[in-house]
Scaffold this motif. Sequence first.
Motif, short mmCIF file in Angstrom:
data_model
loop_
_atom_site.label_atom_id
_atom_site.label_comp_id
_atom_site.label_asym_id
_atom_site.label_seq_id
_atom_site.Cartn_x
_atom_site.Cartn_y
_atom_site.Cartn_z
N THR A 57 0.84 -1.21 0.00
CA THR A 57 0.00 0.00 0.00
C THR A 57 0.87 1.26 0.00
N TYR A 104 -8.32 -5.35 -2.35
CA TYR A 104 -7.35 -4.30 -2.03
C TYR A 104 -6.45 -4.04 -3.24
N SER A 138 -5.39 5.83 0.85
CA SER A 138 -5.65 4.67 1.71
C SER A 138 -7.14 4.36 1.76
N TYR A 142 -9.21 0.84 0.81
CA TYR A 142 -10.20 0.20 1.69
C TYR A 142 -11.58 0.14 1.05
N ASP A 172 -0.96 2.11 8.65
CA ASP A 172 -1.32 3.11 7.66
C ASP A 172 -0.92 4.51 8.11
N LYS A 175 2.73 4.90 7.48
CA LYS A 175 3.01 5.06 6.04
C LYS A 175 2.62 6.47 5.57
N ILE A 176 1.49 6.96 6.04
CA ILE A 176 1.02 8.29 5.64
C ILE A 176 1.98 9.37 6.15
#
Length: 196
Positions: A57, A104, A138, A142, A172, A175-176
């Motif tokens: 992702t 996904y 993200s 989802y 997440d 990662k963001i």
Amino acid sequence: MSASAVSPRSALVLADLVPGARVRDIALTLAGTAFITIAGYIAIPLPFTPVPLSLATFAVLLTGASLGPLRGSASALLYLALGVIGVPLFAGGNAGWAFSSFGYIVGYVVAALLVGTLARRRADRSVLSTLGLAGLGSLAIYACGVPWLAAFAGVDIPTAIGLGVVPFLIGDAIKIVAMAGLLPATWRLIDRTRRD
């Protein structure tokens, strides 16, 4: 898309700074697919959910923002297509479409297109706007993954959210935040280099 083909109302993405045109675009698209594949192999199966924890992702969001909407979504679409026809590119060496986290992967294409479009509008230039860009990307993943998981596993949407969203929120967020640090810093470095 070559840098000269970018309309005056749209901004450059990082890949537009690489010289060349078609050959560059093909090479960058293939590199994006390779990046997503390698990141997808960095996966940890979790005992309480059929969806593995993966860096794919992050790779998809970074690919979309760096390559722009066309090259980024083409990279994700190529990844999806190769996996569907049997190349074991997906997390855990999976291929095909009949598994719980396939939705996904479909969401990767949507997210790369969305994030690339936002980056083309300069949303990757500041920390705050990059947080929004990555958060929306993200959510797009989802939005495709959760309904597929619910249908595949035969569970309702709240259960699918518990299995396919909640366990990944902390990852997440990391990662963001990483994207919000990386992309604006890269643009600052490029701007400084251009001025020198």
